[in-house]
Write a protein that holds these residues in place. Structure first.
Motif, PDB file in Angstrom:
ATOM      1  N   UNK A  55       0.855  -1.186   0.000  1.00  0.00           N
ATOM      2  CA  UNK A  55       0.000   0.000   0.000  1.00  0.00           C
ATOM      3  C   UNK A  55       0.887   1.230   0.000  1.00  0.00           C
ATOM      4  N   UNK A  56       0.619   2.179  -0.888  1.00  0.00           N
ATOM      5  CA  UNK A  56       1.378   3.426  -0.948  1.00  0.00           C
ATOM      6  C   UNK A  56       0.453   4.573  -0.557  1.00  0.00           C
ATOM      7  N   UNK A  57       0.661   5.097   0.652  1.00  0.00           N
ATOM      8  CA  UNK A  57      -0.190   6.162   1.150  1.00  0.00           C
ATOM      9  C   UNK A  57       0.257   7.553   0.749  1.00  0.00           C
ATOM     10  N   UNK A  58       1.344   7.646  -0.036  1.00  0.00           N
ATOM     11  CA  UNK A  58       1.805   8.957  -0.462  1.00  0.00           C
ATOM     12  C   UNK A  58       2.909   9.503   0.409  1.00  0.00           C
ATOM     13  N   UNK A  59       3.417  10.677   0.062  1.00  0.00           N
ATOM     14  CA  UNK A  59       4.603  11.223   0.734  1.00  0.00           C
ATOM     15  C   UNK A  59       4.418  11.534   2.222  1.00  0.00           C
ATOM     16  N   UNK A  60       3.187  11.773   2.660  1.00  0.00           N
ATOM     17  CA  UNK A  60       2.950  12.121   4.058  1.00  0.00           C
ATOM     18  C   UNK A  60       2.499  10.932   4.900  1.00  0.00           C
ATOM     19  N   UNK A  61       2.467   9.753   4.299  1.00  0.00           N
ATOM     20  CA  UNK A  61       1.971   8.571   5.001  1.00  0.00           C
ATOM     21  C   UNK A  61       2.996   8.037   5.995  1.00  0.00           C
ATOM     22  N   UNK A  62       2.501   7.342   6.993  1.00  0.00           N
ATOM     23  CA  UNK A  62       3.352   6.612   7.931  1.00  0.00           C
ATOM     24  C   UNK A  62       3.842   5.345   7.229  1.00  0.00           C
ATOM     25  N   UNK A  63       5.125   5.064   7.317  1.00  0.00           N
ATOM     26  CA  UNK A  63       5.691   3.885   6.659  1.00  0.00           C
ATOM     27  C   UNK A  63       5.811   2.736   7.655  1.00  0.00           C
ATOM     28  N   UNK A  64       5.166   1.634   7.341  1.00  0.00           N
ATOM     29  CA  UNK A  64       5.219   0.425   8.167  1.00  0.00           C
ATOM     30  C   UNK A  64       5.932  -0.652   7.370  1.00  0.00           C
ATOM     31  N   UNK A  65       6.981  -1.205   7.937  1.00  0.00           N
ATOM     32  CA  UNK A  65       7.769  -2.243   7.266  1.00  0.00           C
ATOM     33  C   UNK A  65       7.689  -3.517   8.092  1.00  0.00           C
ATOM     34  N   UNK A  66       7.386  -4.627   7.425  1.00  0.00           N
ATOM     35  CA  UNK A  66       7.346  -5.924   8.095  1.00  0.00           C
ATOM     36  C   UNK A  66       8.381  -6.853   7.469  1.00  0.00           C
ATOM     37  N   UNK A  67       9.247  -7.406   8.303  1.00  0.00           N
ATOM     38  CA  UNK A  67      10.158  -8.466   7.874  1.00  0.00           C
ATOM     39  C   UNK A  67       9.447  -9.789   8.151  1.00  0.00           C
ATOM     40  N   UNK A  68       9.238 -10.584   7.089  1.00  0.00           N
ATOM     41  CA  UNK A  68       8.418 -11.784   7.199  1.00  0.00           C
ATOM     42  C   UNK A  68       9.172 -13.046   6.816  1.00  0.00           C
ATOM     43  N   UNK A  69       8.704 -14.139   7.402  1.00  0.00           N
ATOM     44  CA  UNK A  69       9.062 -15.492   7.002  1.00  0.00           C
ATOM     45  C   UNK A  69       7.721 -16.163   6.714  1.00  0.00           C
ATOM     46  N   UNK A  70       7.492 -16.545   5.471  1.00  0.00           N
ATOM     47  CA  UNK A  70       6.185 -17.080   5.096  1.00  0.00           C
ATOM     48  C   UNK A  70       5.841 -18.381   5.808  1.00  0.00           C
TER      49      UNK A  70
END
Length: 221
Positions: A55-70
């Motif tokens: 999801x790209x919320x735009x330049x003012x969005x909060x960035x959430x990053x998840x490191x995953x193991x499927x």
């Protein structure tokens, strides 16, 4: 106390204990994160230009990053929570997924390769969903399930010649390893690990992620 009632109470108590144990396992999953590495060949980045954005919320969005193991059960447990949060904060967050296949999971690398091969055809999110939705079918298997993942690719209508070439390519493995190595340098040691606007989130309860995103969206972090 009558014997049937006593047996029922014991069964309920055992069920509660097992549920609590499963919750705690999913919450902490295996091992504490190491401290971020200092020095070396350049600073590690939480997000790269080639990171997969759901999801790209735009330049003012909060960035959430998840490191995953499927293959990780805790990642599977958080998957529906993440999907709810993506809907709840739609337009307010940029959601990024990075690979962190844990060495103790036999098919975690195979799953990551399948996801990256799908990404090469613009179908990362579709494979992301497919892997998590079917995790109970293949997770913890002690033999390769690469053929199963290839079947998912066929179901998605991917170009199978290109998919096979991507899975076999050292470049695809290097792409996955880049995320893993950078995650380790950032202090990732278990999955799922979340960063909210670049800050490592220490999970202690199921709603910690929601609370952190809500605080960031409202300028409280």
């Amino acid at each position: 106390m009558k014997a049937p009632m006593k047996a029922t109470l014991i069964a309920i108590a055992v069920a509660v204990v097992l549920a609590l144990a499963a919750f705690l396992y999913a919450l902490v999953n295996q091992s504490p994160a190491p401290q971020p590495e200092e020095g070396g060949g350049g600073a590690a980045s939480v997000v790269r230009e080639n990171s997969h954005v759901l999801d790209d919320g735009g330049p003012d969005a909060v960035t959430v990053v998840e490191f995953v193991d499927f293959e990780c059960e805790a990642c599977g447990a958080f998957y529906p929570i993440v999907e709810d949060l993506r809907e709840q904060f739609a337009g307010q967050i940029t959601y990024v997924v990075r690979y962190f296949p844990m060495p103790g999971h036999f098919n975690s690398m195979n799953a990551a390769l399948a996801a990256e091969a799908a990404a090469a055809q613009g179908r990362f999110e579709d494979m992301y969903h497919r892997l998590f939705e079917t995790q109970a079918e293949w997770g913890e298997a002690q033999e390769s399930r690469a053929d199963l993942f290839r079947g998912f690719a066929e179901e998605l209508g991917l170009d199978m010649t290109a998919y096979d070439e991507a899975v076999a390519s050292p470049t695809t493995a290097q792409r996955v390893e880049l995320d893993f190595n950078e995650g380790h340098a950032l202090g990732v040691g278990s999955t799922p690990t979340f960063f909210v606007d670049g800050e490592l989130l220490e999970l202690q309860a199921w709603d910690d992620l929601e609370n952190a995103i809500d605080a960031a969206v409202n300028g409280e972090r």
